[in-house]
Each structure stands twice: as structure tokens, then as C-alpha cells.
Design an enzyme around this catalytic site. Structure first.
Site, PDB file in Angstrom:
ATOM      1  N   GLY A 145       1.066   1.987 -18.983  1.00 53.50           N
ATOM      2  CA  GLY A 145       0.871   2.623 -17.684  1.00 53.50           C
ATOM      3  C   GLY A 145      -0.158   3.727 -17.794  1.00 53.50           C
ATOM      4  N   SER A 146      -0.041   4.707 -16.927  1.00 57.55           N
ATOM      5  CA  SER A 146      -1.061   5.757 -16.859  1.00 57.55           C
ATOM      6  C   SER A 146      -0.881   6.773 -17.982  1.00 57.55           C
ATOM      7  CB  SER A 146      -0.977   6.458 -15.506  1.00 57.55           C
ATOM      8  OG  SER A 146       0.278   7.076 -15.386  1.00 57.55           O
ATOM      9  N   THR A 147      -1.955   7.457 -18.294  1.00 58.38           N
ATOM     10  CA  THR A 147      -1.901   8.478 -19.338  1.00 58.38           C
ATOM     11  C   THR A 147      -0.969   9.619 -18.926  1.00 58.38           C
ATOM     12  OG1 THR A 147      -4.063   7.875 -20.181  1.00 58.38           O
ATOM     13  CG2 THR A 147      -3.356  10.134 -20.606  1.00 58.38           C
TER      14      THR A 147
ATOM     15  N   GLY B  30       2.496   8.531 -19.524  1.00 58.46           N
ATOM     16  CA  GLY B  30       2.649   8.415 -20.983  1.00 58.46           C
ATOM     17  C   GLY B  30       2.974   9.762 -21.618  1.00 58.46           C
TER      18      GLY B  30
ATOM     19  N   LYS C  87      11.878  -2.402 -17.517  1.00 57.78           N
ATOM     20  CA  LYS C  87      11.755  -1.705 -16.226  1.00 57.78           C
ATOM     21  C   LYS C  87      10.384  -2.063 -15.655  1.00 57.78           C
ATOM     22  CE  LYS C  87      10.373   1.418 -14.085  1.00 57.78           C
ATOM     23  NZ  LYS C  87       9.555   1.285 -12.843  1.00 57.78           N
TER      24      LYS C  87
ATOM     25  N   CYS D 104      -6.835  -2.173 -17.254  1.00 56.35           N
ATOM     26  CA  CYS D 104      -6.969  -1.037 -18.159  1.00 56.35           C
ATOM     27  C   CYS D 104      -8.271  -1.123 -18.927  1.00 56.35           C
ATOM     28  CB  CYS D 104      -5.777  -0.977 -19.099  1.00 56.35           C
ATOM     29  SG  CYS D 104      -5.483  -2.528 -19.927  1.00 56.35           S
TER      30      CYS D 104
ATOM     31  N   GLU E 299       0.571   2.301 -24.236  1.00 57.98           N
ATOM     32  CA  GLU E 299      -0.690   1.621 -23.880  1.00 57.98           C
ATOM     33  C   GLU E 299      -1.119   2.224 -22.555  1.00 57.98           C
ATOM     34  OE1 GLU E 299      -2.154  -0.557 -25.778  1.00 57.98           O
ATOM     35  OE2 GLU E 299      -0.535  -1.003 -27.171  1.00 57.98           O
TER      36      GLU E 299
ATOM     37  N   GLU F 186     -10.367   7.454 -14.333  1.00 57.18           N
ATOM     38  CA  GLU F 186      -9.994   6.050 -14.146  1.00 57.18           C
ATOM     39  C   GLU F 186      -9.667   5.808 -12.676  1.00 57.18           C
ATOM     40  OE1 GLU F 186      -6.193   4.641 -15.659  1.00 57.18           O
ATOM     41  OE2 GLU F 186      -7.201   2.871 -16.434  1.00 57.18           O
TER      42      GLU F 186
HETATM   43  P1  NAD Z   1       2.160   4.372 -13.916  1.00 60.36           P
HETATM   44  O1  NAD Z   1       2.051   5.222 -15.119  1.00 60.36           O
HETATM   45  O2  NAD Z   1       2.150   5.014 -12.593  1.00 60.36           O
HETATM   46  O3  NAD Z   1       3.496   3.510 -13.978  1.00 60.36           O
HETATM   47  C1  NAD Z   1       3.804   2.696 -15.096  1.00 60.36           C
HETATM   48  C2  NAD Z   1       5.299   2.494 -15.138  1.00 60.36           C
HETATM   49  O4  NAD Z   1       5.934   3.745 -15.374  1.00 60.36           O
HETATM   50  C3  NAD Z   1       5.898   1.960 -13.845  1.00 60.36           C
HETATM   51  O5  NAD Z   1       6.921   1.059 -14.148  1.00 60.36           O
HETATM   52  C4  NAD Z   1       6.457   3.213 -13.184  1.00 60.36           C
HETATM   53  O6  NAD Z   1       7.508   2.961 -12.299  1.00 60.36           O
HETATM   54  C5  NAD Z   1       6.939   3.972 -14.397  1.00 60.36           C
HETATM   55  N1  NAD Z   1       7.058   5.422 -14.194  1.00 60.36           N
HETATM   56  C6  NAD Z   1       6.489   6.207 -13.249  1.00 60.36           C
HETATM   57  N2  NAD Z   1       6.853   7.492 -13.430  1.00 60.36           N
HETATM   58  C7  NAD Z   1       7.662   7.529 -14.512  1.00 60.36           C
HETATM   59  C8  NAD Z   1       8.349   8.562 -15.205  1.00 60.36           C
HETATM   60  N3  NAD Z   1       8.272   9.846 -14.824  1.00 60.36           N
HETATM   61  N4  NAD Z   1       9.075   8.231 -16.295  1.00 60.36           N
HETATM   62  C9  NAD Z   1       9.148   6.958 -16.713  1.00 60.36           C
HETATM   63  N5  NAD Z   1       8.538   5.932 -16.092  1.00 60.36           N
HETATM   64  C10 NAD Z   1       7.796   6.212 -15.005  1.00 60.36           C
HETATM   65  O7  NAD Z   1       0.985   3.297 -14.054  1.00 60.36           O
HETATM   66  P2  NAD Z   1       0.637   2.152 -13.021  1.00 60.36           P
HETATM   67  O8  NAD Z   1      -0.021   2.777 -11.839  1.00 60.36           O
HETATM   68  O9  NAD Z   1       1.808   1.266 -12.822  1.00 60.36           O
HETATM   69  O10 NAD Z   1      -0.442   1.312 -13.856  1.00 60.36           O
HETATM   70  C11 NAD Z   1      -1.757   1.676 -13.929  1.00 60.36           C
HETATM   71  C12 NAD Z   1      -2.032   2.347 -15.257  1.00 60.36           C
HETATM   72  O11 NAD Z   1      -1.628   1.517 -16.329  1.00 60.36           O
HETATM   73  C13 NAD Z   1      -3.510   2.579 -15.469  1.00 60.36           C
HETATM   74  O12 NAD Z   1      -3.713   3.867 -15.987  1.00 60.36           O
HETATM   75  C14 NAD Z   1      -3.878   1.522 -16.494  1.00 60.36           C
HETATM   76  O13 NAD Z   1      -5.010   1.824 -17.252  1.00 60.36           O
HETATM   77  C15 NAD Z   1      -2.656   1.436 -17.305  1.00 60.36           C
HETATM   78  N6  NAD Z   1      -2.599   0.173 -18.047  1.00 60.36           N
HETATM   79  C16 NAD Z   1      -2.799   0.200 -19.383  1.00 60.36           C
HETATM   80  C17 NAD Z   1      -2.781  -0.977 -20.107  1.00 60.36           C
HETATM   81  C18 NAD Z   1      -2.990  -0.979 -21.582  1.00 60.36           C
HETATM   82  O14 NAD Z   1      -2.632  -1.954 -22.226  1.00 60.36           O
HETATM   83  N7  NAD Z   1      -3.544   0.063 -22.174  1.00 60.36           N
HETATM   84  C19 NAD Z   1      -2.546  -2.192 -19.455  1.00 60.36           C
HETATM   85  C20 NAD Z   1      -2.344  -2.181 -18.074  1.00 60.36           C
HETATM   86  C21 NAD Z   1      -2.367  -0.982 -17.377  1.00 60.36           C
END
Ligand code: NAD
Length: 495
Positions: free
Chosen positions: A242-244, A247, A190, A300, A265, A397
Site C-alpha cells: 500500500g502507500s508509504t 506503511g 484484509k 506502484c 511493499e 506519487e
Molecule cells: P493504502 O495505504 O491507502 O491502503 C492499503 C491497505 O491498507 C488497504 O487495505 C487499506 O484499507 C489499509 N489501511 C489503510 N489505513 C490503514 C491503517 N491505518 N492501518 C492498517 N491498514 C490500513 O494504499 P492504497 O491506496 O490501497 O494503494 C495505493 C498504494 O499502494 C500506492 O502508494 C501504491 O504505490 C502502493 N502499491 C505498492 C505496491 C508494491 O508492490 N510496492 C503494489 C501495489 C500498490
């Protein structure tokens, strides 16, 4: 032939872009026909309408993945055979380097110089690395009573859902599907709604390479398909980047459904510490600028908190500001551009909001504004604040080109400030004293610590992931395979 801005603009003008989901070996519209607009952050224009996957699509993708897994069409292959197919796929990713890099640049606003040299080759390399590894790893024969033979083996876990962000779309996805597919799982990917295009395109290439139908599926959409996958009773593992905040939701969804394995992550607010005995302040300043301004700060691991010792602060800041000026926002399609566009209007507003908060509580040293507005795209100049460890911009962040500089007086104080964060993804320390280097590296609560460098280690050998609320589990390295396999003990009684 030199690939100029004109070359990439011509190529972009004739590029055909696929926006459908990829399920069970074929492209499909969303079952309910719904789409969302995929805009380019370069100029705000529509690139393509993308399938907005909903329950029917997610269920079809999971059913296809489960069917493929149970039929053993992939999981049952000799690892050597999976390796050959994955290497073919990686070869196709490399053959389509220009097309995939262009898609990534148009979709996410990343400079074309980076997508051609880092993102797309990096994804191909990840697939190759796990393909090469998978036919060389065996299980164990464990010590046991004389009448027993005890085998310890790893088996693919089943259906792996990968939910990934928009900042390194193809690369972050490859860190999931590379090891997951090599281990014999089926995958439902996804991608982020902000950058779904390379994921959609490489599904066709996977098919061409010989990955059987159902083994690799892509369901684009916003949060909803991610949530549906995390709640799905037939998904065995959910690997998330993605975001904490999201997560935390994913963990809840797993608890509400089938206790699927969840690997996270997440975000970061990484400290980059410059000690007064740093041997090369010029190199440290260049690295500190790259640590926050590369990829528009949408990283990140961004070194978003720069901790500088008071004795060298003034001289270091002069060097840092000079280095930061080399990151001028420009057209991402121009190979000379080092800083591209912020991914979309939402993220632009979010970053500008933090800059406003910074102006209220900190001293602005550089930047602070939106630029290139006439392009219709979303660009922010490199921004540096002199601030305090407890300021909002120094704690949260931002995920944009905004650096918080914090002053310290002792190594103990630096470590205390560095570790006083809900995050623990990465950290760096600059010093010429070996003891200081090792002692500080040990004290820093982070999954990766760099000494006298930042963001090094681009190969696959180092596990990548976070302490604390930066997540659990590790991408990259052989340890990543632990996420996508179950450990089995088989005990055979001989008499
Ligand atoms: P996000 O958490 O908003 O979205 C990540 C993914 O989750 C997207 O595909 C989004 O559509 C999906 N999503 C959104 N809401 C959801 C839900 N309720 N249930 C399931 N999936 C859902 O993050 P973002 O804005 O896409 O990315 C930025 C974040 O990612 C930052 O916090 C960054 O630090 C983190 N990040 C971490 C790493 C790592 O390896 N630690 C790498 C890259 C980015």
C-alpha cells in the site's frame, strides 16, 4: 464463443456477489452487523453491501488462524500434501476465471481484457509456483565441530496478516498468501475497502480445495481492521502492500505491540530514462505510454517520470503522444477497452487535484480532463505534462494516468534526477550502448531495473520490492519465503 461487451454485461446482470467476511471456514456477517457500500467505478452503482469488520471479527479471525496453526492441521502436513491442495485451489481459480475477472472488473474498474489475462491467471500462477516450489526446498547441514551436527531449517512463522491495496486486488493478495500458505502459515487477509470482492470469493474456493478451516480468513473493511491486525499480539507477521504513509503507521503498530515481522511493499515514482542512442524510439515510446497508462496509471511501478535526452525530445514526444492516444477510457466490460475507470471518487478527485497542480507549474501536452461523466463512473484521459524534476507532479506519487516529462543533457544528470526521490521501486533505461546500460543500471537505486523494456518479467522468478521508502523485503521468487519463515539452528552434540 466470442466474449463481447454484451456477454459480460449479461453475466454481470446475473452475478451473485458475496459480501460477508470469511472466518474459520465459513461466511459471517460482521459481529456488530455493520456493512459498507461497495460501488462499481464503472457507473457508480452499488454492487453489494460488504461486512465492515471490527475488533470482534478480527479477533475471531486471528483466533481461528492461531488455532489452525497450533493444531498443525496445515503447518504439520508434508509439504507435498500442501502442494496438492494449493494446486487444487489454483485450478479452481482458473475454472472460475470468468467469474473472478468479472468481479475484479466491476469492483476495481480494470479492463476485462486485463483481468482475464493478467490478474486472475497471475494469481493462480503465483499459487501454483509456490506450491510447486515448497516440496523441493530443503534446509542446510552447516559446517560445525566434529562432535556436532548443525541443522539450519526454516519453519513457518505462524499467523500471517496480509493487508493489500486496490489496484491489483487478487494479484497483490496472491503474492502474500501464495508463499505464506505454501510455507505452512495461517493467513488473515484484509483486502482494500475499495476492491474486496475477489478476496471474499476465493476464500470459499480455498475451502472447496481442501484448505482447512481457519487457515485462510478474509476480513474486509477500511483501515480499522488493518490497524487492528497490525496491533494484534497474536499476529506474527504483517505483510503489507500500500502507500508509504500507511506503511509507516504499520511499523509503529508493530513496535507498539509484539514486534511482529513487518514487510512493506510501498509507493513509487519510477524514472524511465531514454538516452539519445536508444535504438528503437517507437518501441520506447510505446513502452513509455504503457508504463504510465496501463491499469489507468494505478501501478506502484508506473513509469511516472519520463526522463528524455534533449537531443531526441521533440521526436520522442511526438511518438509518445501518438502512443498515448491508443489509451482511450472506455467501458471496462468491453474486451476492446484498453483503459478503464479510476477506482473511486476519492482517487478521481486526488488525480484531478494533481492535474490542477500540474497546469499551474507545467506545460500540458495531452489530456488533462475527466471524461465519460454521463456514465456515472470515474474516467480520466491519458495526461502528459512537460515539467521540471522538482515540480510537485514530478515528485509525488499520483497513482493515476499522469506522466511528467523531464529533460536532461547527460547520463550523470539523468541518474541524479532519477535517484533524487524518496522512492526506489523500479527504473528503466533505454540505450544501445552495453556499457551505458550496465553502468546506469548499477547506479539506479531501485529494486527492479529494466533495460530497453518496461514492466517485463511477469513470471515469479524475480524478487519484487523497493529500495528506500518504497519498502523492505521482496515479494515473488524463492526470496519471498524468507518473509514467512523463521530460520532455526539446531545443534546436536554427538558425544
Ligand atoms: P493504502 O495505504 O491507502 O491502503 C492499503 C491497505 O491498507 C488497504 O487495505 C487499506 O484499507 C489499509 N489501511 C489503510 N489505513 C490503514 C491503517 N491505518 N492501518 C492498517 N491498514 C490500513 O494504499 P492504497 O491506496 O490501497 O494503494 C495505493 C498504494 O499502494 C500506492 O502508494 C501504491 O504505490 C502502493 N502499491 C505498492 C505496491 C508494491 O508492490 N510496492 C503494489 C501495489 C500498490
Amino acid at each position: 464463443m466470442e466474449k463481447t461487451l454484451a456477454y459480460w454485461q449479461d453475466k454481470a446482470a446475473t452475478l451473485s456477489i458475496e459480501g460477508r467476511a470469511f472466518i474459520d471456514g465459513e461466511y459471517r456477517h460482521a459481529a456488530n452487523g455493520r456493512t459498507f457500500d461497495c460501488l462499481s467505478p464503472i457507473d457508480g452503482k452499488l454492487l453489494v453491501k460488504v461486512a465492515d469488520s471490527a475488533a470482534d471479527d478480527v479477533n475471531a479471525a486471528v483466533a481461528a488462524a492461531r488455532g489452525a496453526f497450533d493444531s498443525r492441521v496445515w503447518s504439520g502436513l508434508n509439504p507435498r500434501q500442501r502442494k496438492a491442495i494449493l494446486l487444487r485451489w489454483a485450478g479452481l481459480l482458473r475454472e472460475h476465471l470468468d467469474e473472478l475477472s468479472l468481479l475484479e472488473t466491476l469492483d476495481a474498474g480494470k479492463p476485462i481484457g486485463d483481468t482475464t489475462s493478467v490478474d486472475v491467471p497471475g494469481a493462480a500462477y503465483c499459487v501454483e509456483w509456490f506450491a510447486e516450489a515448497i516440496d523441493k526446498i530443503g534446509g542446510e547441514v552447516a559446517p560445525a565441530d566434529h562432535h556436532l551436527v548443525g541443522l539450519v531449517t526454516r519453519e513457518p512463522i505462524g499467523v500471517v496478516a496480509a493487508v493489500v491495496p486496490w489496484n491489483f486486488p487478487i494479484l497483490m493478495a496472491s503474492w502474500k498468501f501464495g508463499p505464506a500458505l505454501a510455507a505452512g502459515n495461517s493467513v488473515v487477509l484484509k483486502p482494500s475497502e475499495k476492491s474486496p470482492l475477489t478476496a471474499i470469493r476465493i476464500a470459499q474456493l480455498a475451502h472447496e480445495a481442501g484448505i482447512p478451516a481457519g487457515v485462510f480468513n478474509v476480513v474486509p473493511g477500511a483501515g480499522e481492521p488493518g490497524k487492528l491486525l497490525a496491533l494484534h499480539p497474536d499476529v506474527d507477521c504483517l505483510a503489507f502492500t500500500g502507500s508509504t504513509n500507511v506503511g509507516k503507521l504499520i511499523m509503529q503498530y508493530a513496535g507498539q505491540s509484539n514486534l511482529k515481522r513487518v514487510w512493506l511493499e510501498l509507493g513509487g515514482k519510477s524514472p524511465n530514462i531514454v538516452m539519445p542512442d536508444c535504438a528503437d524510439l517507437d518501441r520506447a515510446a510505446n513502452a513509455a505510454a504503457g508504463a504510465i497508462f496501463y491499469n489507468m496509471g494505478e501501478m506502484c511501478t508506473a513509469g511516472s517520470r519520463l526522463l528524455v535526452h534533449r537531443d531526441i525530445k521533440d521526436v520522442f514526444l511526438d511518438k509518445l503522444i501518438a502512443a498515448a492516444r491508443s489509451y482511450t477510457p472506455g467501458n471496462p466490460l468491453d474486451p476492446k477497452t484498453s483503459m478503464g475507470a479510476i477506482v473511486d471518487q476519492v482517487q478521481l478527485d486526488r488525480v484531478l487535484g494533481y492535474i490542477e497542480a500540474g497546469r499551474a507549474e507545467s506545460k500540458l501536452l495531452l489530456g488533462g480532463g475527466r471524461v465519460k461523466q454521463e456514465s456515472g463512473g470515474y474516467y480520466i484521459e491519458p495526461t502528459i505534462f512537460d515539467t521540471q524534476a522538482d515540480a510537485k507532479i514530478a515528485r509525488e506519487e499520483i497513482f493515476g494516468p499522469v506522466l511528467s516529462v523531464i529533460t536532461f543533457d547527460t547520463a550523470e544528470e539523468a541518474i541524479r534526477i532519477a535517484n533524487n526521490s524518496e522512492y526506489g521501486l523500479a527504473a528503466a533505461v533505454w540505450t544501445s550502448n552495453l556499457t551505458t546500460a550496465h553502468e546506469m543500471a548499477r547506479s539506479l537505486r531501485a529494486g527492479t531495473v529494466w533495460v530497453n523494456c518496461y514492466d517485463e518479467g511477469g513470471d515469479m522468478n524475480f524478487p519484487f520490492g523497493g529500495y528506500k521508502q518504497s519498502g523492505n523485503g521482496r515479494d515473488k521468487s524463492l526470496h519471498a519465503l524468507e518473509k514467512y519463515t523463521e530460520l532455526k539452528s539446531t545443534l546436536v552434540r554427538l558425544r
